[in-house]
Design an enzyme around this catalytic site. Structure first.
Site, mmCIF file in Angstrom:
data_model
loop_
_atom_site.group_PDB
_atom_site.id
_atom_site.type_symbol
_atom_site.label_atom_id
_atom_site.label_comp_id
_atom_site.label_asym_id
_atom_site.label_seq_id
_atom_site.Cartn_x
_atom_site.Cartn_y
_atom_site.Cartn_z
ATOM 1 N N SER A 177 31.966 36.708 47.303
ATOM 2 C CA SER A 177 32.070 35.659 46.552
ATOM 3 C C SER A 177 32.693 34.631 46.660
ATOM 4 O O SER A 177 33.828 34.704 47.956
ATOM 5 C CB SER A 177 32.670 36.288 45.045
ATOM 6 O OG SER A 177 33.385 35.230 43.802
ATOM 7 N N TYR A 219 39.583 40.303 40.644
ATOM 8 C CA TYR A 219 38.321 40.754 41.752
ATOM 9 C C TYR A 219 38.201 39.845 42.947
ATOM 10 O O TYR A 219 37.892 39.810 43.739
ATOM 11 C CB TYR A 219 37.562 39.700 40.503
ATOM 12 C CG TYR A 219 36.638 39.480 40.986
ATOM 13 C CD1 TYR A 219 35.241 40.113 41.518
ATOM 14 C CD2 TYR A 219 35.655 38.354 41.283
ATOM 15 C CE1 TYR A 219 33.731 40.382 41.327
ATOM 16 C CE2 TYR A 219 34.154 38.003 41.729
ATOM 17 C CZ TYR A 219 33.369 38.869 41.719
ATOM 18 O OH TYR A 219 32.593 38.514 42.294
#
Length: 258
Positions: free
Chosen positions: A142, A153
């Protein structure tokens, strides 16, 4: 363009029940691959059946456990005779909030969701790739390694980038390529399994909107990408067309490098 790039290849796609993983698995099957669709959602077999024919299979596994990763690879090898390509699509932020607002258990949950499945499956697939004489791993990371309201995250995806680079260096002499894409914000149909099973409070929804705005404004195009715009580079990296690319993390985020 060779539209049968995966003919004769056995491809394992994790996170294949919805989102980017679903798109990757269906297109890999359309391009001739024998594809194992893996997810912990029990409707993954329905998704695999969408491809038609006898060259796909669904497998339910919890890849936040090592046993799930081990059983997945054993199933794929038994079903189709080996494994050539692993595409790791499991992951996704559970909550978005300022880091100071995360509880310790929530931090742990983010790491389990978005780092451990990739670490476990990369380890579990290696014996099968080595037996094959080589292969390819594509990790879906990501661009959120730089972003707001999701530090745990972001840390997990930074770990995925590190796995990609270190594993590529370690196993290049065994003819194993390890690469990754780093998607930005991606428009997708509504999730059949929610990101956060507990639901979001109004405050959490506000924090999420802040993250969405930051992601959108950080791109040159000022928009989210589409599923197809994420699937194409993932499958390019998985194919033999990318045979001289390894250890790379390709940003696919409209100019935002993360």
């Amino acid at each position: 363009m060779n539209m049968q790039r995966f003919s004769g290849k056995v491809v394992v796609v994790t996170g294949a029940a919805q989102g980017i993983g679903r798109g990757v698995a269906l297109r890999a099957a359309a391009e001739g691959g024998k594809v194992v669709f893996v997810d912990r959602a029990d409707f993954v077999a329905e998704v695999a059946a969408e491809a038609g024919g006898d060259h796909t299979a669904g497998f339910v596994a919890d890849l936040e456990t090592y046993e799930g990763a081990r059983d997945t690879m054993a199933f794929a090898a038994e079903k189709f005779g080996g494994i050539d390509i692993l595409i790791n699509g499991v992951g996704g932020a559970i909550r978005m909030r300022p880091f100071a607002e995360f509880e310790p258990a929530q931090i742990d949950a983010e790491i389990r969701r978005s780092l451990m499945p990739t670490l476990y499956t990369c380890h579990a697939v290696l014996p099968y790739l080595l037996k094959r004489g080589g292969g390819t791993i594509v990790n879906i990371s990501s661009n959120a390694t730089r972003g707001i309201r999701r530090v745990p995250y972001s840390a997990a995806k930074g770990g995925v980038n590190a796995i990609t680079q270190a594993l590529a260096m370690e196993y290049a002499d065994q003819n194993i390529r390890v690469v990754a894409t780093a998607p930005g914000g991606t428009s997708a149909p509504p999730r059949r399994v929610p990101r956060n099973a507990a639901g979001d409070t109004d405050q959490e929804k506000a924090w999420m909107n802040e993250a969405v705005n930051q992601v959108t404004e950080s791109t040159f195009f000022k928009r989210y990408g589409s599923i197809d715009e994420q699937v194409a580079p993932i499958l390019f990296l998985a194919s033999d067309e990318a045979s001289y690319i390894t250890g790379s993390v390709l940003p696919v985020a409209g100019g935002d490098t993360g």
